[in-house]
Structure formats: C-alpha cells, structure tokens
Design an enzyme around this catalytic site. Structure first.
Site, PDB file in Angstrom:
ATOM      1  NE  ARG A 218      40.238  39.485  53.909  1.00  0.00           N
ATOM      2  CZ  ARG A 218      39.521  40.346  54.625  1.00  0.00           C
ATOM      3  NH1 ARG A 218      40.114  41.257  55.351  1.00  0.00           N
ATOM      4  NH2 ARG A 218      38.205  40.295  54.597  1.00  0.00           N
TER       5      ARG A 218
ATOM      6  CD  GLU B 115      26.511  48.369  49.865  1.00  0.00           C
ATOM      7  OE1 GLU B 115      25.543  47.592  49.767  1.00  0.00           O
ATOM      8  OE2 GLU B 115      27.637  47.996  50.242  1.00  0.00           O
TER       9      GLU B 115
ATOM     10  CD1 TRP C  56      29.885  50.264  52.270  1.00  0.00           C
ATOM     11  CD2 TRP C  56      31.919  49.342  52.113  1.00  0.00           C
ATOM     12  NE1 TRP C  56      29.818  49.267  51.328  1.00  0.00           N
ATOM     13  CE2 TRP C  56      31.039  48.691  51.212  1.00  0.00           C
ATOM     14  CE3 TRP C  56      33.250  48.922  52.186  1.00  0.00           C
ATOM     15  CZ2 TRP C  56      31.470  47.638  50.394  1.00  0.00           C
ATOM     16  CZ3 TRP C  56      33.674  47.871  51.364  1.00  0.00           C
ATOM     17  CH2 TRP C  56      32.776  47.250  50.488  1.00  0.00           C
TER      18      TRP C  56
ATOM     19  CE1 TYR D 264      31.372  45.142  44.775  1.00  0.00           C
ATOM     20  CE2 TYR D 264      31.812  46.462  46.735  1.00  0.00           C
ATOM     21  CZ  TYR D 264      31.688  45.234  46.115  1.00  0.00           C
ATOM     22  OH  TYR D 264      31.890  44.101  46.834  1.00  0.00           O
TER      23      TYR D 264
ATOM     24  NE  ARG E 109      24.306  34.534  22.895  1.00  0.00           N
ATOM     25  CZ  ARG E 109      24.139  33.750  21.826  1.00  0.00           C
ATOM     26  NH1 ARG E 109      23.420  32.641  21.903  1.00  0.00           N
ATOM     27  NH2 ARG E 109      24.708  34.061  20.687  1.00  0.00           N
ATOM     28  NE  ARG E 110      28.763  39.527  22.490  1.00  0.00           N
ATOM     29  CZ  ARG E 110      29.246  39.779  21.276  1.00  0.00           C
ATOM     30  NH1 ARG E 110      29.463  41.025  20.882  1.00  0.00           N
ATOM     31  NH2 ARG E 110      29.498  38.783  20.453  1.00  0.00           N
TER      32      ARG E 110
ATOM     33  CB  CYS F  92      32.147  40.620  48.430  1.00  0.00           C
ATOM     34  SG  CYS F  92      33.251  40.933  49.789  1.00  0.00           S
TER      35      CYS F  92
ATOM     36  NE  ARG G 260      36.437  39.088  46.362  1.00  0.00           N
ATOM     37  CZ  ARG G 260      36.755  39.069  47.657  1.00  0.00           C
ATOM     38  NH1 ARG G 260      37.091  37.947  48.254  1.00  0.00           N
ATOM     39  NH2 ARG G 260      36.739  40.175  48.367  1.00  0.00           N
TER      40      ARG G 260
ATOM     41  N   GLY H 231      31.078  35.268  50.355  1.00  0.00           N
ATOM     42  CA  GLY H 231      29.833  35.707  50.979  1.00  0.00           C
ATOM     43  C   GLY H 231      29.791  35.414  52.466  1.00  0.00           C
ATOM     44  CG  ASP H 232      29.740  37.967  56.752  1.00  0.00           C
ATOM     45  OD1 ASP H 232      28.989  37.191  57.365  1.00  0.00           O
ATOM     46  OD2 ASP H 232      30.292  38.950  57.275  1.00  0.00           O
TER      47      ASP H 232
ATOM     48  CG  HIS I 120      32.716  32.893  54.521  1.00  0.00           C
ATOM     49  ND1 HIS I 120      33.074  33.211  53.233  1.00  0.00           N
ATOM     50  CD2 HIS I 120      32.690  34.055  55.198  1.00  0.00           C
ATOM     51  CE1 HIS I 120      33.268  34.521  53.142  1.00  0.00           C
ATOM     52  NE2 HIS I 120      33.032  35.060  54.329  1.00  0.00           N
TER      53      HIS I 120
END
Ligand code: FFO
Length: 288
Positions: free
Chosen positions: A21, A58, A80, A123, A150-151, A170, A191, A193-194, A232
């Site tokens: 992107r 953060e 940010w 977030y 488990r929730r 992210c 989802r 990761g830099d 990545h």
C-alpha cells in the site's frame, strides 16, 4: 531475544518480494508465530536500543480509551503523528504547514487537536467502547470471576468502523489464558507486522499489557504468543535488519510496577525498567 532474529531469518528465507500500500516494497511471509517467556525477563529488544517511553505511553493511551494523538504529543511520543498529518494535508485548512508545525499546533491549540488530532475509532475506542461494549473491563472482570473461560477476547477489528479509522488496527485481536497454577498467557493476532519498526514495539506493548493485567488479577505473566499474518520487512530497512543479525543478543531487562493503583489508574511514572542493556540505536523511516 533470539526469537526476533529467528523471525527475521524466517521472513528473509521464505518471504516473497511484494509491492504494498505504501509503495515502499517489502519481503513478506504470511503466518508466523513467536513465543516469549516473560519469566526469562521483559521482551524488550537488545539488538537495537528501543525508545520504550513511547511504548508505555501508547498502551496507557489505549487503556484510557483515547484515540487523539494529543496525549502522545504532549508526552513527546511521535509514533502516531504521520497519519493525522497526512489527513490534515488533504483538508481545506492546510496552508503548507510542516509536520513539526502541525505537531506544535496540536500541542498548543485544543480546538485544532480536537479537529485534526483524532485517528478515528482506533484501538482505544474499540477496546473501551465497541458499539457500547467495554471489552477491556469485561475482560478484566472475566479473568477475575471465571479465569478458565475460553472467551477472554478483545477485538480492535470492528468491520463496521475500519473505514472511519485513519489506519485500521495492525494488532487486531488478543486472547488471555489463565493456567491452573496462576500463570497468565496472552496470544496476539496481528494482521500486519512491520518487522523493523513496529514489531519490537508491539512485542513490548503486549508484554507490558500482560504485566499490568496479571498484577490487576493477582496472576503471574508467562507466555506471550505473537502470531502475525503479513509479516514484512520494508526494503528500506534492510541495512538495519542485517546489522541486527550480526549483533549478539544480551540478557533481557526487567519491569516493575511501583504502585498498587488499579489498571485504569496506573500512570507512566509507576512503570520502571530495570537493567536495560542493548546495542545502539538504529534509525529507519516509517512507511505511511
Ligand atoms: N505504520 C508502519 N509503517 N509501521 C508500523 O509498525 C505501524 N504501527 C503503528 C501504526 N502505523 C504503522 C505506529 N507505530 C515507530 C514505531 C511504531 C509505530 C510507528 C513508528 C517508529 O518510528 N519508531 C522509531 C522511532 C521511535 C522514536 O524515537 O520516536 C524506532 O523505534 O526507532 C504499528 O503498530
């Protein structure tokens, strides 16, 4: 932290060259997982010096449910700034201000900060107010009242609102697990990761979150399981990555919370880092 170097090697070995992107170009592998044992120390990278002050602010900012960069800017945290600035540049009020001038305006002018400092429902908003649901509070209460559930899940990914965010989350969702002998584990699903800039921050963020939740719930932090979708390395970070592969890892630091305040009231000054030793700082440009 051998795991981080393993992650780099895994992506370099198996990854594919891809456009992205931001048009920077990456080497990317889909689906990787690392496990950090907090009993061995706090997972703050040692192969470069990490500006952990930004990480701590953060995470407290997320817990407060805040989505405006003003709090970060007031505390000299810059991570940010690029996204609201990009948004401002596309607005009718933009008169050629530089990023630094934009940041100064956020600092000095509350009205301006209200209008241009907000990232949208990112977030903090989703954790504390996902269509009216305080997921974070439910998680804390759930761990206390029904530890083996488990929730114990918090999701920052709200498909109905990702379009209104300046940047979709992210680190999209995380789950807590309580073991029978009082250990707290956490798995993060990220989802995207830099690996050079973001991932060292993301690991330490969630490790701190574990420390804070464990303290609040009278548990002891153990495994952080970090699962990444598109992992990545940006091509303009390759030199800094190669340097780290040549560096020896050092013993990890420790973290101490010096207060008995609730998790909602802990402040930056209550968090102490002990014995942080690392190699030197490495600079890299952030892809916007
Ligand atoms: N965008 C990109 N391209 N990569 C990311 O990891 C992320 N993030 C969020 C959202 N956008 C992203 C922002 N997190 C730095 C660190 C974390 C960031 C953004 C930037 C950074 O530049 N760190 C430098 C300098 C720190 C400083 O001194 O202020 C560094 O660590 O050397 C993922 O969560």
């Amino acid at each position: 932290m051998k795991q981080y170097l393993n992650l780099i090697n895994e992506v370099l070995t198996d990854g594919e060259r891809r456009e992205d992107r931001t048009r920077t170009g990456t080497i990317s592998k889909f689906g990787v997982q690392q496990r950090y044992d907090l009993r061995n120390g706090f997972p703050l990278l040692t192969t470069k010096k990490v500006f952990y002050k930004a990480i701590f602010h953060e995470i407290l900012w997320f817990i407060k449910g805040d989505t405006n960069i003003k709090y970060l800017v007031d505390n000299d945290v810059k991570i940010w700034n690029e996204w609201p600035y990009k948004n401002f540049k596309e607005s009718i009020d933009y008169k050629g201000e530089t990023l630094q001038e934009f940041v100064n305006k956020i600092k000095e002018d509350q009205n301006f900060a209200d209008q241009y400092g907000d990232l949208g429902p990112v977030y903090g908003k989703q954790w504390r107010n996902f269509f009216g649901i305080d997921q974070f509070k439910l998680l804390i209460e759930g761990i206390k009242n029904n530890p083996y559930s488990r929730r114990h899940i918090v999701s920052a990914w709200n498909p109905a609102e990702v379009g209104d965010m300046l940047l979709p989350p992210c680190h999209s969702m995380w789950q807590v697990y309580v073991s029978k002998d009082g250990w707290l584990d956490l798995q993060l699903y990220q989802r995207s990761g830099d690996i050079f800039l973001g991932v060292p921050f993301n690991i330490a963020s969630y490790a701190l979150l574990m420390v804070l939740i464990a303290k609040e719930c009278n548990l002891k932090p153990r495994f952080l399981i970090h699962t990444i979708g598109d992992a990545h390395i940006y091509l303009n970070h390759m030199d800094q990555i190669e340097i780290q592969l040549k560096r020896e890892v050092m013993p990890l630091c420790q973290i101490k919370i010096n207060s008995n305040k609730s998790i909602y009231d802990i402040s930056f000054e209550d968090i102490e880092v002990i014995n942080y030793k690392s190699h030197g700082k490495l600079i890299g440009e952030v892809a916007v």
